[in-house]
Write a protein that holds these residues in place. Structure first.
Motif, mmCIF file in Angstrom:
data_model
loop_
_atom_site.group_PDB
_atom_site.id
_atom_site.type_symbol
_atom_site.label_atom_id
_atom_site.label_comp_id
_atom_site.label_asym_id
_atom_site.label_seq_id
_atom_site.Cartn_x
_atom_site.Cartn_y
_atom_site.Cartn_z
ATOM 1 N N LEU A 6 27.668 56.119 -34.712
ATOM 2 C CA LEU A 6 26.577 56.496 -34.856
ATOM 3 C C LEU A 6 26.154 57.289 -36.301
ATOM 4 O O LEU A 6 25.173 56.950 -36.963
ATOM 5 C CB LEU A 6 25.912 57.063 -33.558
ATOM 6 N N CYS A 7 27.059 58.331 -36.348
ATOM 7 C CA CYS A 7 26.782 59.361 -37.274
ATOM 8 C C CYS A 7 27.908 59.418 -38.481
ATOM 9 O O CYS A 7 27.450 60.066 -39.456
ATOM 10 C CB CYS A 7 26.414 60.697 -36.866
ATOM 11 N N ARG A 8 28.888 58.491 -38.293
ATOM 12 C CA ARG A 8 29.965 58.668 -39.284
ATOM 13 C C ARG A 8 30.911 59.857 -39.104
ATOM 14 O O ARG A 8 31.868 59.773 -40.138
ATOM 15 C CB ARG A 8 29.633 58.135 -40.613
ATOM 16 N N CYS A 43 26.796 63.191 -30.962
ATOM 17 C CA CYS A 43 25.933 61.990 -30.705
ATOM 18 C C CYS A 43 25.986 61.591 -29.142
ATOM 19 O O CYS A 43 25.106 61.033 -28.857
ATOM 20 C CB CYS A 43 26.482 60.734 -31.518
ATOM 21 N N ALA A 44 26.947 62.172 -28.496
ATOM 22 C CA ALA A 44 27.014 61.552 -27.009
ATOM 23 C C ALA A 44 26.494 62.588 -26.238
ATOM 24 O O ALA A 44 26.144 62.307 -25.044
ATOM 25 C CB ALA A 44 28.736 61.737 -26.707
ATOM 26 N N SER A 45 25.957 63.829 -26.873
ATOM 27 C CA SER A 45 25.259 64.840 -26.107
ATOM 28 C C SER A 45 23.976 64.255 -25.705
ATOM 29 O O SER A 45 23.058 63.877 -26.404
ATOM 30 C CB SER A 45 25.513 65.965 -26.761
ATOM 31 N N PHE A 51 23.651 62.557 -39.681
ATOM 32 C CA PHE A 51 24.324 61.559 -40.284
ATOM 33 C C PHE A 51 24.987 61.897 -41.367
ATOM 34 O O PHE A 51 24.689 62.752 -42.413
ATOM 35 C CB PHE A 51 23.228 60.813 -40.717
ATOM 36 N N VAL A 52 26.451 61.767 -41.464
ATOM 37 C CA VAL A 52 27.323 62.182 -42.444
ATOM 38 C C VAL A 52 27.665 60.951 -43.349
ATOM 39 O O VAL A 52 28.292 60.097 -43.271
ATOM 40 C CB VAL A 52 28.593 62.796 -41.466
ATOM 41 N N GLU A 63 23.561 51.497 -44.873
ATOM 42 C CA GLU A 63 22.869 50.648 -43.952
ATOM 43 C C GLU A 63 22.751 51.124 -42.549
ATOM 44 O O GLU A 63 21.856 50.753 -41.782
ATOM 45 C CB GLU A 63 24.130 49.219 -44.088
ATOM 46 N N LEU A 64 23.998 51.718 -41.944
ATOM 47 C CA LEU A 64 23.992 52.235 -40.590
ATOM 48 C C LEU A 64 22.875 53.254 -40.587
ATOM 49 O O LEU A 64 22.007 53.425 -39.555
ATOM 50 C CB LEU A 64 25.238 52.972 -40.484
ATOM 51 N N LEU A 65 22.551 54.162 -41.718
ATOM 52 C CA LEU A 65 21.210 55.062 -41.918
ATOM 53 C C LEU A 65 19.951 54.452 -41.528
ATOM 54 O O LEU A 65 19.201 54.839 -40.771
ATOM 55 C CB LEU A 65 21.388 55.912 -43.053
#
Lengths: 196, 196
Positions: free
Chosen positions: B56-58, B69-71, B102-103, B122-124
């Motif tokens: 999700l965030c790299r 992201c899992a929290s 987002f990293v 693209e993911l962002l």
């Protein structure tokens, strides 16, 4: 704990590495040098597994004899006693010393339970008895413990008819007198010698 | 090359570690912390093997989703864009930020071949399109590249109706004006705001 956090924690085992540099190292290895991390981990494991002590001088090596003790070019009549492997390295890279070494891996420190046995003095005495050594050079540190250790070893070498010397202590080359500590300056005056 | 010398060489891969500190580290591990060397080598190998990127965030993680992201406690409406994992760490330990990240794992740098694709843009954009994000916080570095990257990402977020902010730049808290560089001081004057 995540693997990244675990790696950051374990890196702090290294001397001089705190949380911030451990973090920087971990990110560097994982983001920019993954192959390097493998290679470093591999050789670290191998070294931890295989590196032992030279059977003659106690220096670190994975072989029976270290490179210096195994070399035919080194003069076995001169034996230089140092406290650590780092000291051997320092002398090798600086001085034109061509003799051999004995690495104590420490200094006498009865309060910490470090006596002659822990320093491998028995092995050193075997060298004295062998008749190979004619000059013993004491290069332990110029600290209280280093001096006591040097005196103790000298007392073992002299009865074997070995000439015992101690490396010189004094003002560092290029050192300015006003910045040298008093203890060193006193030693430099006491050990003054004929000017030539 | 002996294993000890090999270890000393490989340790110099670590950022900020030169020949002298590599030697000190190697001797420390081999003489005083053999078990530690095993543990460090083991976790380094595992991390190099298993650590990948959060889908999700790299950010770096060995799991599908990183802990943040899992929290369920994090606010998915706020998305903070940073250049590196170290930046996430810095914000987490300092600010009371409760949103997500987002990293980019870098910044736009066409000369080095780093374009939008390498930064996972693209993911962002998928995050922008998902409609979850209402505020985008640009926390790329205050460098030329960081600013260009921030501008580029802002240009992608605005059409999606997302409010875009940039973290403040100015005189550091506790910083004395006379020691602040002129560039920062100009930025602090330009970004001055109503005193309350």
């Amino acid at each position: 704990m995540s693997l990244v956090d675990g790696l950051i924690r374990e890196l702090q085992r290294l001397p001089g590495v705190g949380p911030k540099s451990a973090r920087r190292m971990a990110y560097h290895l994982l983001v920019r040098d993954r192959d390097g991390a493998f290679e470093l981990a591999t050789i670290m494991k191998r070294a931890a597994d295989e590196v032992g002590h030279c059977s003659l001088c106690r220096n670190l090596t994975e072989k029976e004899l270290c490179d210096i003790c195994a070399s035919h070019k080194r003069n076995r009549q001169q034996l230089c006693v140092v406290e650590s492997s780092a000291d051997v390295q320092a002398i090798e890279s600086a001085a034109e010393y061509q003799g051999t070494y004995f690495v104590l891996m420490g200094h006498l420190s009865p309060l910490d339970g470090v006596g002659p046995e822990e320093l491998g003095i028995e092995l050193l005495e075997q060298r004295f008895q062998s008749g190979d050594v004619t000059e013993l050079i004491l290069a332990t540190n110029a600290t209280l413990e280093g001096n006591v250790t040097a005196q103790y070893i000298a007392s073992l070498a002299e009865p074997a008819g070995i000439s015992v010397t101690r490396i010189a202590h004094g003002v560092p080359m290029g050192g300015e007198l006003e910045f040298v500590d008093g203890h060193t300056l006193r030693a430099a005056f006491t050990s003054r010698r004929e000017f030539d």
